[in-house]
Structure formats: C-alpha cells, structure tokens
Design a protein around this motif. Structure first.
Motif, PDB file in Angstrom:
ATOM      1  N   THR A   1      12.984 -11.841  -9.979  1.00 55.86           N
ATOM      2  CA  THR A   1      14.080 -12.198 -10.882  1.00 55.86           C
ATOM      3  C   THR A   1      14.955 -10.993 -11.176  1.00 55.86           C
ATOM      4  N   TRP A   2      14.323  -9.845 -11.370  1.00 58.12           N
ATOM      5  CA  TRP A   2      15.062  -8.608 -11.630  1.00 58.12           C
ATOM      6  C   TRP A   2      15.941  -8.230 -10.436  1.00 58.12           C
ATOM      7  N   PHE A   3      15.416  -8.348  -9.242  1.00 55.70           N
ATOM      8  CA  PHE A   3      16.226  -8.078  -8.051  1.00 55.70           C
ATOM      9  C   PHE A   3      17.437  -9.008  -7.999  1.00 55.70           C
ATOM     10  N   GLU A   4      17.238 -10.265  -8.300  1.00 57.78           N
ATOM     11  CA  GLU A   4      18.331 -11.233  -8.255  1.00 57.78           C
ATOM     12  C   GLU A   4      19.394 -10.934  -9.304  1.00 57.78           C
ATOM     13  N   GLU A   5      18.961 -10.518 -10.489  1.00 54.23           N
ATOM     14  CA  GLU A   5      19.894 -10.301 -11.594  1.00 54.23           C
ATOM     15  C   GLU A   5      20.621  -8.960 -11.507  1.00 54.23           C
TER      16      GLU A   5
ATOM     17  N   VAL B   1      11.876  -8.954  -3.327  1.00 48.21           N
ATOM     18  CA  VAL B   1      10.706  -8.400  -3.982  1.00 48.21           C
ATOM     19  C   VAL B   1       9.694  -7.837  -2.991  1.00 48.21           C
ATOM     20  N   PHE B   2       9.735  -8.327  -1.760  1.00 45.09           N
ATOM     21  CA  PHE B   2       8.732  -7.869  -0.809  1.00 45.09           C
ATOM     22  C   PHE B   2       9.035  -6.482  -0.243  1.00 45.09           C
ATOM     23  N   GLY B   3      10.097  -5.862  -0.742  1.00 43.67           N
ATOM     24  CA  GLY B   3      10.261  -4.431  -0.522  1.00 43.67           C
ATOM     25  C   GLY B   3       9.254  -3.632  -1.334  1.00 43.67           C
ATOM     26  N   LEU B   4       8.740  -4.256  -2.412  1.00 42.50           N
ATOM     27  CA  LEU B   4       7.722  -3.630  -3.248  1.00 42.50           C
ATOM     28  C   LEU B   4       6.379  -4.353  -3.184  1.00 42.50           C
ATOM     29  N   ALA B   5       6.423  -5.672  -3.177  1.00 43.45           N
ATOM     30  CA  ALA B   5       5.198  -6.467  -3.268  1.00 43.45           C
ATOM     31  C   ALA B   5       4.586  -6.717  -1.898  1.00 43.45           C
ATOM     32  N   ASP B   6       3.285  -6.871  -1.896  1.00 43.95           N
ATOM     33  CA  ASP B   6       2.526  -7.147  -0.683  1.00 43.95           C
ATOM     34  C   ASP B   6       2.541  -8.656  -0.433  1.00 43.95           C
ATOM     35  N   ARG B   7       3.235  -9.082   0.610  1.00 43.02           N
ATOM     36  CA  ARG B   7       3.372 -10.514   0.890  1.00 43.02           C
ATOM     37  C   ARG B   7       2.008 -11.166   1.123  1.00 43.02           C
ATOM     38  N   GLU B   8       1.112 -10.451   1.776  1.00 43.13           N
ATOM     39  CA  GLU B   8      -0.213 -11.016   2.039  1.00 43.13           C
ATOM     40  C   GLU B   8      -0.974 -11.245   0.736  1.00 43.13           C
ATOM     41  N   TRP B   9      -0.894 -10.284  -0.194  1.00 43.37           N
ATOM     42  CA  TRP B   9      -1.580 -10.446  -1.481  1.00 43.37           C
ATOM     43  C   TRP B   9      -1.036 -11.666  -2.221  1.00 43.37           C
ATOM     44  N   VAL B  10       0.291 -11.803  -2.249  1.00 43.32           N
ATOM     45  CA  VAL B  10       0.916 -12.924  -2.955  1.00 43.32           C
ATOM     46  C   VAL B  10       0.519 -14.242  -2.303  1.00 43.32           C
TER      47      VAL B  10
ATOM     48  N   ARG C   1       0.824  -1.215   0.000  1.00 43.45           N
ATOM     49  CA  ARG C   1       0.000   0.000   0.000  1.00 43.45           C
ATOM     50  C   ARG C   1       0.859   1.266   0.000  1.00 43.45           C
ATOM     51  N   GLU C   2       1.925   1.270   0.793  1.00 36.67           N
ATOM     52  CA  GLU C   2       2.741   2.479   0.850  1.00 36.67           C
ATOM     53  C   GLU C   2       3.473   2.740  -0.470  1.00 36.67           C
ATOM     54  N   VAL C   3       3.786   1.670  -1.201  1.00 40.80           N
ATOM     55  CA  VAL C   3       4.412   1.842  -2.513  1.00 40.80           C
ATOM     56  C   VAL C   3       3.397   2.415  -3.493  1.00 40.80           C
ATOM     57  N   THR C   4       2.195   1.869  -3.486  1.00 39.16           N
ATOM     58  CA  THR C   4       1.146   2.375  -4.368  1.00 39.16           C
ATOM     59  C   THR C   4       0.864   3.847  -4.094  1.00 39.16           C
TER      60      THR C   4
ATOM     61  N   GLN D   1      -1.829 -11.874 -13.833  1.00 39.78           N
ATOM     62  CA  GLN D   1      -0.922 -10.793 -14.203  1.00 39.78           C
ATOM     63  C   GLN D   1      -0.087 -10.346 -13.001  1.00 39.78           C
ATOM     64  N   GLY D   2      -0.723 -10.260 -11.830  1.00 39.52           N
ATOM     65  CA  GLY D   2       0.008  -9.868 -10.630  1.00 39.52           C
ATOM     66  C   GLY D   2       1.066 -10.868 -10.228  1.00 39.52           C
ATOM     67  N   LEU D   3       0.751 -12.153 -10.333  1.00 37.54           N
ATOM     68  CA  LEU D   3       1.746 -13.188 -10.016  1.00 37.54           C
ATOM     69  C   LEU D   3       2.917 -13.132 -10.991  1.00 37.54           C
ATOM     70  N   ASP D   4       2.610 -12.962 -12.268  1.00 39.34           N
ATOM     71  CA  ASP D   4       3.683 -12.807 -13.253  1.00 39.34           C
ATOM     72  C   ASP D   4       4.586 -11.639 -12.870  1.00 39.34           C
ATOM     73  N   ARG D   5       3.977 -10.520 -12.514  1.00 42.09           N
ATOM     74  CA  ARG D   5       4.745  -9.319 -12.192  1.00 42.09           C
ATOM     75  C   ARG D   5       5.637  -9.544 -10.968  1.00 42.09           C
ATOM     76  N   VAL D   6       5.102 -10.174  -9.929  1.00 44.11           N
ATOM     77  CA  VAL D   6       5.889 -10.417  -8.719  1.00 44.11           C
ATOM     78  C   VAL D   6       7.085 -11.313  -9.021  1.00 44.11           C
ATOM     79  N   LEU D   7       6.871 -12.382  -9.776  1.00 44.17           N
ATOM     80  CA  LEU D   7       7.960 -13.296 -10.097  1.00 44.17           C
ATOM     81  C   LEU D   7       9.011 -12.619 -10.979  1.00 44.17           C
TER      82      LEU D   7
END
Length: 612
Positions: free
Chosen positions: A600-604, A564-573, A420-423, A590-596
């Motif tokens: 991956t982007w964070f890791e790379e 990723v949970f610096g951006l994504a809502d763990r509860e939503w996922v 929510r705070e990111v949004t 679409q949301g699951l695709d985006r989170v994954l």
C-alpha cells in the motif's frame, strides 16, 4: 490542534511560489479541517491548517505581529495548557492581546523571551516562528514529542511540516528511502531524529532547530535528569494525586465537545475517574469511548500479555462514574479492509507494522470524531510508572538490549517476510545493538545508586526516550487523520520528571506494577480495576482476520509487477497465504500485515529505494 508547514529559501523570492505552499498546506487538511491560511514573504512562506479548539473565531493562522524592523509570523500546532497564566504574566509586562487564543499567547511569549520560549510552556506543541528582524526560522517541539515536526534541509534553506507528506509535496524534496530509513522502520525503537525518508529529520522532543543564512543548529531545552527523591511514600502518593488532578483538569479546557478514551485498564480509568466530577461540575455528563471486536468478550482466550478482556472493566468504570459510554465494535472485515489500511498508511506516511491495532485505532477515532473533537487518553502511563510486563520480567530486565525486544522477540516477526539480501543489508541486530548502547550512555545516574535502582532508571529512561515516542506518533497520526485532538495527561513534564526520579522500590511498593498511580487514584476507581493486571491495547482474536489477510496476500502474489517484492520474499508470502488457519502464528499474521502495508505504501508514495 493543527498542521503546519513552511519553506525557507534565502536565494529565492517565495512570494511567487504560493501554489507550492498551498499544495504543501493542503496535504494536512485532515489535521485542520476548520480553516486554512498561508503567509508569503520574500524568503519565507508558511502554511497552516486549523482544527479549532480554543477561541474558535479568534485563533486564525498564520498569526503575525508587525514590528518596526519586520514581521514576526507564527504557525502553531498544539495546546499550551498554562496559556491563561502566561497571558496574565505577559500582560503585566505590557503585552496587549486581541484574541483569547493560546496561539496569540505563544506568539507574544516568543516576542518576550525569544528562543527561550519553550521553557515557559506546559503542553503539547510543535510550532515555527519566522522572524523577519533576524531572518531566522525557529522550530520548536514539546518535551515528550507528543506533536510531530519534521524538517528537510535544502541547498539554500529548509522545508518543514507537521508530517512528511507536507514536505514531500514540495518538488525540492526527494521521495527516497535507504537502508537507514528501513532500519528505523523495522527496529521497533525510535531513533532520535529518525525519519523514514532520506534527507528528512525529526525535530527531537525537547529541542529547537534554528535556521539562518549561516546554517542549521539545534538546541536541547529539556531532558530527563537524575535528582534525589526525598519525599516519603505517603507524600509521593499525595503528590502524584495532586499532579494528576491538576493535569486532567487543565487538559479538559476546550470550547468543543470532550471525551475520554476508556480501555478498562488502570491508566485510562484513572483519567476517567478524575475527569468525570470536573465535567459534572460544569453541568455535563462525561463521554467515554472504547474499542472492541465482534465476539471478543464471549470467545476471549488469554495469552502471554492479555489475561482478561476489557469489556467487564469498562462497564465497571462507566457505571461508577456515570459516563455516557459508547463501545465501538469492529469486525474483521472492517479491520482488514484495504481502504482502511490505505487511510492508515497515508496518515502515518509509512507502513506502521501494527496491523489491526493500527486500523482499529483509526476506526475508533473516526467513530469518536462524529461526537467529540477532544479526547483524553491514558497513553504513556506504563512508560512513566513502569507498567509493562517486561519491567517485571527478570530475563528482559537483564538482557543486553531494549527490554521490550527481549520480552517479545519482535524483530524476527518483523523481518521474516523480507528477501534474504534485504535482511542481510539491513544488519538489523547490529543496528539495534548500536542504538541500545547509545541510548544507555545517555542516562544520567545518581551517585551511590544500587544495581537494581540503576538498572531500572535505565529501563525507565529507555521507555521515555525510545519506546513511548513510537506510540505517541502512532496516536497523533491516527487521530489527526480524522480531525480528532487526543491529549495525553501522563506526558505532562511535571509528572514525568517527578515520577522518573522516584526509586523503583516506590514504584512497586505494593508488590505490583504502577503502585504509585494505583494508590494515588484508587479513590476514583472501582475495586475491579484497582486489582486488575496490566493488559495492553487489544488485538482481535478472530481467525477471520488472518483469513482475510491470506486472501489479499494470494491476490498480491498473483500480481507479477507488485512493487513490494523488491523487499518482500515472494516465496514466504506464497507459503504464508496457503497455510491452514491453525498454522497461522502471530509471526505469520504480523508478516502478512507488514507485506500488505508495504505494498500500500509503494502504491501511495512511489518511493525510490536506494539499497546499494
């Protein structure tokens, strides 16, 4: 097609920094698997990776022209489709050539016309010229933005590259992302000059950027302008047919195997129909490729934007033109493979957010590259001719926002998984509103245009300057990641300018979308395609794809340290990962695709987020 990079530093001696330039150049080995080269000067260093298309032995780069007052050095990516005519024109002016490559023609064109060189080119290109005579760097990008080019100002110069990864390989570039970067990532509209990475910019389409000791300045050499259209309907159809035929034939010129991407829609079928006789006249059989999914045709379910499966129409076209057709069939395991996702994120330097439509495109291109090096695509016809469904949806056309967002309501699905705070920090609706108003203000109109014609010109302009650039970037990155050059005939600026200025009443004169293209090319099309309703790039309907995403999401939630949970809502996922398959909506998928993809982007890339 190639990858270019470089470093300008007016306070350093870059002749001692060859290892950094080599590292920058190496990041683009996929864009140019055939050759590599660097050039080191006192204040400039250039790198090049080559995918050999024309004059295989003679087009090595960086290419240098020695003059009495200093070297002029070029690194070039792309194709100048009018290079043969330019070569003749330059030869008549006294220029002498030692190769048959278009690269040498572009270098001599710069020597002749200086910063006015892009006005003389027809093609897709991004290139850089270091001129020791003036100690200036010139960056040039094609009119429509087909080929990418980025730059990163430094304290005493600039870094540049075909892709951000080349710039990020230099220690002077920071891997930092702020809210502005994330807004551009999530808004689903391409802000001119935007880059995800803070401090990095895109050279805008139709523009040049000049770097000198006094600073950086840009110049727009091409933009869409409104002119009166005086041709009759028959004359307009004939002109589109003439342009399309010339463009496709020009873009088939190559010294390597060629093919066409065939989806069974009007756009790619038109390119296929025009290409087949040209290739046959050269004694070859046209190759065509398409993508499909396991069981898609047998189990197809119509939805709001896809009324029919592609396969029957593809067969009709291939049978009519006699192409050697290959259908690349993908299953859900391949589409959801984390390593394929990783390859796509690396290719794009960001989480693109299109899920299986990104991974399927990458896998399609990878399969094509085993047999061809150049592919022609139907990309951009919908933007040029007005083909998308929302062009013809009253509510979307009248909405006070980008019509594709009004029609598909994409922004909600792209941010639902965020904290929510990111949004709140993104304020995405405000950002989109600002971008929309800025984009609309840039549209040039004719005096006396009716309300509908004025609105439709605006909508066409929005698509050609904001929407298509996202798709062109996606296609370039996915194709160049496997060393495949994809050419886009519908982006020829002559066609774009001409059709842009045809009235909306002409674009829809038969009561259908893309009337001009349909009537200009129906002589090379089967009747089934002539009458087919627009259907966009396919997406898998297999429920096993969403199930695979859910399984991977459950594993991600179990990782307490997942960045990723610096951006994504763990509860939503967590909730999305546990839904029954019947409850997984398009928005959830679409949301699951985006989170994954984000993980991956964070890791790379291990980006530093500055969201204060």
């Amino acid at each position: 097609m190639c990858g270019i990079t470089g470093w300008i530093s007016y306070e350093s001696d870059l002749r001692t920094r060859g290892e950094v330039v080599d590292a920058m150049t190496a990041t683009m080995s996929c864009r140019g698997p055939d050759d590599s080269g660097t050039w080191l000067g006192t204040h400039a260093a250039l790198g090049h990776r080559r995918l050999a298309i024309i004059d295989l032995p003679g087009g090595r780069q960086p290419m240098t022209e020695r003059t009495p007052s200093g070297d002029v050095v070029l690194v070039y990516s792309g194709e100048a489709y009018n290079f043969a005519e330019l070569r003749e024109e330059l030869a008549a002016k006294g220029h002498r050539f030692t190769t048959s490559s278009d690269t040498e023609v572009v270098l001599h064109a710069y020597l002749e016309w200086g910063q006015g060189v892009p006005e003389h080119l027809n093609g897709m290109y991004a290139f850089a010229v270091w001129d020791e005579r003036t100690r200036e760097l010139l960056l040039v990008r094609d009119r429509m933005g087909i080929k990418p080019l980025y730059y990163y100002p430094t304290r005493d110069g600039v870094l540049f590259g075909s892709e951000p990864k080349a710039i990020l390989a230099n220690p002077a570039a920071r891997r930092e992302v702020d809210y502005d970067g994330l807004r551009g990532l999530l808004a689903f509209t391409k802000t001119p000059g935007w880059s995800l990475w803070k401090g990095m910019h895109e050279v805008e389409p139709g523009s040049t950027v000049t770097v000198s000791e006094s600073g950086i300045r840009s110049r727009t050499y091409w933009k869409l302008t409104a002119t009166e259209h005086t041709d009759s309907r028959d004359e307009t159809v004939a002109k589109v047919r003439e342009l399309m035929t010339d463009i496709v034939h020009r873009q088939l010129v190559a010294d390597v195997p060629r093919c066409v991407l065939l989806s069974g829609g009007l756009d790619s079928s038109a390119v296929t129909g025009l290409a087949a006789p040209y290739v046959a006249n050269e004694g070859e059989q046209l190759r065509t490729f398409s993508v499909d999914f396991t069981g898609q045709e047998e189990n197809f379910q119509p939805d709001r934007i896809r009324a029919t499966p592609d396969s029957p129409y593809i067969r009709d076209v291939a049978n009519l033109v006699g192409s050697a057709h290959q259908n690349v069939v993908l299953d859900s395991a391949a589409l959801s493979d984390p390593e394929v996702r990783r390859a796509v994120v690396r290719a794009r330097d960001m989480p693109g957010g299109m899920g299986d439509m990104d991974t399927s495109l990458y896998l399609l291109f990878k399969a094509i590259r085993e047999q061809s090096t150049v592919a022609l695509s139907g990309e951009s016809a919908d933007e040029v001719f007005g083909g998308y469904l929302w062009f013809h949806d009253q509510a979307a056309r009248d909405a006070d926002t980008f019509p594709w967002l009004a029609f598909r309501e994409l922004t909600g699905g792209r941010t639902a998984m965020l904290r929510r705070e990111v949004t709140d920090g993104l304020a995405l609706d405000d950002y989109i509103g600002d971008q929309y108003r800025t984009a609309v203000a840039q549209v040039d109109h004719l005096d006396g245009e009716s309300g509908l014609e004025r609105r439709m010109r605006t909508i066409c302009h929005l698509h050609l300057t904001r929407f298509v650039r996202m798709l062109l970037d996606r296609k370039d990155r996915a194709s160049m990641a496997v060393g495949l050059e994809v050419r886009v005939p519908f982006c020829d600026h002559r066609l774009v300018e001409y059709v842009y200025n045809t009235p909306w009443s002409l674009k829809t004169f038969d009561g259908r979308e893309k009337s001009l293209l349909r009537h200009a090319t129906k002589h090379v099309l089967p009747e089934s395609v002539v009458s087919r309703v627009k259907s966009p790039y396919p997406s898998t309907q297999d429920p096993h794809y969403a199930e695979a995403l859910q399984k991977q999401a459950r594993e991600l939630v179990a990782d307490r340290d997942a960045a990723v949970f610096g951006l994504a809502d763990r509860e939503w996922v967590t909730k999305a990962a546990e839904l029954d398959s019947a409850e997984v909506t398009d928005e959830v998928r679409q949301g699951l695709d985006r989170v994954l993809e984000l993980q991956t982007w964070f890791e790379e890339y291990t980006p530093s987020l500055t969201l204060g």
